[in-house]
Design a protein around this motif. Structure first.
Motif, PDB file in Angstrom:
ATOM      1  N   ALA A  45       0.867  -1.204   0.073  1.00 19.62           N
ATOM      2  CA  ALA A  45       0.101  -0.072   0.028  1.00 19.62           C
ATOM      3  C   ALA A  45       0.840   1.269  -0.045  1.00 19.62           C
ATOM      4  O   ALA A  45       2.069   1.225   0.688  1.00 19.62           O
ATOM      5  N   ALA A  46       0.506   2.283  -0.498  1.00 18.02           N
ATOM      6  CA  ALA A  46       1.108   3.588  -0.601  1.00 18.02           C
ATOM      7  C   ALA A  46       0.716   4.416   0.666  1.00 18.02           C
ATOM      8  O   ALA A  46      -0.751   4.505   0.873  1.00 18.02           O
ATOM      9  N   LEU A  47       1.661   5.055   1.176  1.00 13.49           N
ATOM     10  CA  LEU A  47       1.144   6.012   2.479  1.00 13.49           C
ATOM     11  C   LEU A  47       2.386   7.105   2.250  1.00 13.49           C
ATOM     12  O   LEU A  47       3.513   6.929   2.566  1.00 13.49           O
ATOM     13  N   ARG A  48       1.694   8.508   2.031  1.00 12.71           N
ATOM     14  CA  ARG A  48       2.666   9.526   2.271  1.00 12.71           C
ATOM     15  C   ARG A  48       4.190   9.293   1.222  1.00 12.71           C
ATOM     16  O   ARG A  48       5.146   9.611   1.820  1.00 12.71           O
ATOM     17  N   SER A  49       3.723   9.106   0.184  1.00 16.44           N
ATOM     18  CA  SER A  49       5.020   8.779  -0.924  1.00 16.44           C
ATOM     19  C   SER A  49       5.818   7.507  -0.308  1.00 16.44           C
ATOM     20  O   SER A  49       7.013   7.453  -0.943  1.00 16.44           O
ATOM     21  N   ARG A  50       5.379   6.769   0.396  1.00 19.10           N
ATOM     22  CA  ARG A  50       6.254   5.522   0.780  1.00 19.10           C
ATOM     23  C   ARG A  50       5.460   4.189   0.377  1.00 19.10           C
ATOM     24  O   ARG A  50       4.188   4.391   0.504  1.00 19.10           O
ATOM     25  N   VAL A  51       5.902   3.119   0.297  1.00 17.88           N
ATOM     26  CA  VAL A  51       5.660   1.962  -0.034  1.00 17.88           C
ATOM     27  C   VAL A  51       5.520   1.147   1.500  1.00 17.88           C
ATOM     28  O   VAL A  51       6.495   0.817   1.705  1.00 17.88           O
ATOM     29  N   LEU A  52       4.280   0.595   1.767  1.00 14.96           N
ATOM     30  CA  LEU A  52       4.279  -0.248   2.996  1.00 14.96           C
ATOM     31  C   LEU A  52       3.883  -1.426   2.634  1.00 14.96           C
ATOM     32  O   LEU A  52       3.197  -1.753   1.708  1.00 14.96           O
ATOM     33  N   THR A  53       4.781  -2.492   3.056  1.00 15.86           N
ATOM     34  CA  THR A  53       4.476  -3.936   3.061  1.00 15.86           C
ATOM     35  C   THR A  53       3.306  -4.239   4.171  1.00 15.86           C
ATOM     36  O   THR A  53       3.435  -3.732   5.302  1.00 15.86           O
ATOM     37  N   VAL A  54       2.211  -4.653   3.738  1.00 14.61           N
ATOM     38  CA  VAL A  54       1.197  -4.823   4.609  1.00 14.61           C
ATOM     39  C   VAL A  54       0.826  -6.354   5.228  1.00 14.61           C
ATOM     40  O   VAL A  54       0.780  -7.015   4.389  1.00 14.61           O
ATOM     41  N   ILE A  55       0.946  -6.429   6.398  1.00 15.40           N
ATOM     42  CA  ILE A  55       0.902  -7.664   7.233  1.00 15.40           C
ATOM     43  C   ILE A  55      -0.639  -7.790   7.787  1.00 15.40           C
ATOM     44  O   ILE A  55      -0.955  -7.098   8.375  1.00 15.40           O
ATOM     45  N   ALA A  59      -3.662 -13.550   9.916  1.00 11.64           N
ATOM     46  CA  ALA A  59      -2.979 -14.725   9.220  1.00 11.64           C
ATOM     47  C   ALA A  59      -1.531 -14.933   9.904  1.00 11.64           C
ATOM     48  O   ALA A  59      -1.171 -16.135  10.024  1.00 11.64           O
ATOM     49  N   SER A  60      -0.914 -13.801  10.550  1.00 13.05           N
ATOM     50  CA  SER A  60       0.333 -14.126  11.046  1.00 13.05           C
ATOM     51  C   SER A  60       0.349 -15.044  12.438  1.00 13.05           C
ATOM     52  O   SER A  60       1.194 -15.590  12.678  1.00 13.05           O
ATOM     53  N   ILE A  61      -1.061 -14.770  13.038  1.00 14.63           N
ATOM     54  CA  ILE A  61      -1.328 -15.227  14.193  1.00 14.63           C
ATOM     55  C   ILE A  61      -1.608 -17.000  14.082  1.00 14.63           C
ATOM     56  O   ILE A  61      -1.535 -17.701  14.740  1.00 14.63           O
ATOM     57  N   GLY A  62      -1.965 -17.290  12.607  1.00 12.33           N
ATOM     58  CA  GLY A  62      -2.466 -18.467  12.235  1.00 12.33           C
ATOM     59  C   GLY A  62      -3.819 -18.635  12.355  1.00 12.33           C
ATOM     60  O   GLY A  62      -4.290 -19.672  12.296  1.00 12.33           O
ATOM     61  N   LEU A  63      -4.618 -17.453  12.277  1.00  9.00           N
ATOM     62  CA  LEU A  63      -6.173 -17.662  12.235  1.00  9.00           C
ATOM     63  C   LEU A  63      -6.874 -17.469  10.998  1.00  9.00           C
ATOM     64  O   LEU A  63      -8.040 -17.109  11.058  1.00  9.00           O
ATOM     65  N   GLY A  64      -5.881 -17.587  10.114  1.00  8.40           N
ATOM     66  CA  GLY A  64      -6.723 -17.388   8.550  1.00  8.40           C
ATOM     67  C   GLY A  64      -6.777 -15.931   8.066  1.00  8.40           C
ATOM     68  O   GLY A  64      -6.426 -14.981   9.005  1.00  8.40           O
ATOM     69  N   ARG A  65      -6.886 -15.591   6.966  1.00 14.71           N
ATOM     70  CA  ARG A  65      -6.858 -14.237   6.433  1.00 14.71           C
ATOM     71  C   ARG A  65      -7.954 -13.516   6.995  1.00 14.71           C
ATOM     72  O   ARG A  65      -9.066 -13.963   7.064  1.00 14.71           O
ATOM     73  N   VAL A 115       3.571 -15.004  19.509  1.00 13.10           N
ATOM     74  CA  VAL A 115       3.658 -13.182  19.559  1.00 13.10           C
ATOM     75  C   VAL A 115       3.711 -12.583  20.766  1.00 13.10           C
ATOM     76  O   VAL A 115       3.927 -11.541  21.053  1.00 13.10           O
ATOM     77  N   ALA A 116       3.352 -13.678  22.053  1.00 11.24           N
ATOM     78  CA  ALA A 116       3.120 -13.044  23.267  1.00 11.24           C
ATOM     79  C   ALA A 116       4.610 -12.757  23.856  1.00 11.24           C
ATOM     80  O   ALA A 116       5.464 -13.535  23.978  1.00 11.24           O
ATOM     81  N   ARG A 117       4.508 -11.524  24.519  1.00 11.94           N
ATOM     82  CA  ARG A 117       5.683 -11.146  25.310  1.00 11.94           C
ATOM     83  C   ARG A 117       5.324 -11.346  26.856  1.00 11.94           C
ATOM     84  O   ARG A 117       6.362 -10.872  27.678  1.00 11.94           O
ATOM     85  N   GLY A 118       4.082 -11.372  27.291  1.00 12.69           N
ATOM     86  CA  GLY A 118       3.868 -11.488  28.454  1.00 12.69           C
ATOM     87  C   GLY A 118       2.468 -10.898  28.822  1.00 12.69           C
ATOM     88  O   GLY A 118       1.400 -10.662  27.853  1.00 12.69           O
ATOM     89  N   MET A 119       1.942 -10.489  29.913  1.00 14.67           N
ATOM     90  CA  MET A 119       0.547 -10.031  30.534  1.00 14.67           C
ATOM     91  C   MET A 119       0.792  -8.870  31.116  1.00 14.67           C
ATOM     92  O   MET A 119       1.767  -8.473  31.872  1.00 14.67           O
ATOM     93  N   VAL A 120       0.079  -7.583  30.836  1.00 15.03           N
ATOM     94  CA  VAL A 120       0.288  -6.466  31.397  1.00 15.03           C
ATOM     95  C   VAL A 120      -1.368  -6.016  31.975  1.00 15.03           C
ATOM     96  O   VAL A 120      -2.360  -6.516  31.466  1.00 15.03           O
ATOM     97  N   ALA A 134       7.377 -10.296  16.034  1.00 22.75           N
ATOM     98  CA  ALA A 134       6.877 -11.887  15.796  1.00 22.75           C
ATOM     99  C   ALA A 134       5.914 -11.698  14.867  1.00 22.75           C
ATOM    100  O   ALA A 134       5.524 -12.493  13.959  1.00 22.75           O
ATOM    101  N   LEU A 135       4.807 -10.588  14.791  1.00 25.41           N
ATOM    102  CA  LEU A 135       3.919 -10.619  13.828  1.00 25.41           C
ATOM    103  C   LEU A 135       4.296 -10.304  12.618  1.00 25.41           C
ATOM    104  O   LEU A 135       3.716 -10.864  11.499  1.00 25.41           O
ATOM    105  N   LEU A 136       5.483  -9.631  12.420  1.00 23.75           N
ATOM    106  CA  LEU A 136       5.968  -8.955  10.975  1.00 23.75           C
ATOM    107  C   LEU A 136       6.681 -10.583  10.574  1.00 23.75           C
ATOM    108  O   LEU A 136       6.412 -10.937   9.328  1.00 23.75           O
TER     109      LEU A 136
END
Length: 144
Positions: A45-55, A59-65, A115-120, A134-136
């Motif tokens: 995707a484009a954002l302010r003249s930059r191209v972003l890789t969209v995650i 799906a990264s967590i394994g729960l489907g798109r 992806v968990a670092r802990g609980m807060v 980890a999400l990336l």
């Protein structure tokens, strides 16, 4: 020491991420697919003249798109000079956190555990603190 946390909804769950990881909160639309990209990469995707890789965080967590029809909220993060947009359901709030990150003492699905670092504590809620790197990396990071 006080830290800022961004509270978001991700795959139907309220979670927290360190605000220091976040460059911006934006709305993403008009994704361009990337042939043969990993399943958790939704496109470019484009954002302010930059191209972003969209995650696609779901799906990264394994729960489907996720359904990506129309505009979606995203969190922009940068890693090694490259900007990424992490698709989330909603961005709720920024809170101050001065406690300790607690270990996760409950059973989590493997994607969440990765992806968990802990609980807060966030007010009266106990939220999962999520690692943006980890999400990336996506689910393939486990196999590596």
């Amino acid at each position: 020491m006080t830290e800022l946390l961004l509270i978001i909804a991700l795959a139907g769950q309220r979670v927290a991420i360190p605000a220091e990881d976040v460059e911006a909160v934006v709305e993403i639309e008009g994704l361009t697919p990337i042939p043969r990209a990993a399943d958790h990469v939704a496109g470019l995707a484009a954002l302010r003249s930059r191209v972003l890789t969209v995650i696609d965080c779901s799906a990264s967590i394994g729960l489907g798109r996720s359904c990506i029809d129309g505009p979606r909220e995203a969190i922009v993060v940068e890693t090694d000079g490259h900007p990424y947009a992490l698709l989330v359901e909603t961005v709720e709030d920024v809170i101050e956190f001065s406690g300790k990150v607690r270990p996760v003492r409950t059973s989590l699905a493997s994607g969440w555990r990765r992806v968990a670092r802990g609980m807060v504590e966030a007010g009266e809620d106990l939220l999962l603190l999520v690692d943006t790197q980890a999400l990336l990396a996506g689910p393939a990071a486990v196999a590596a």
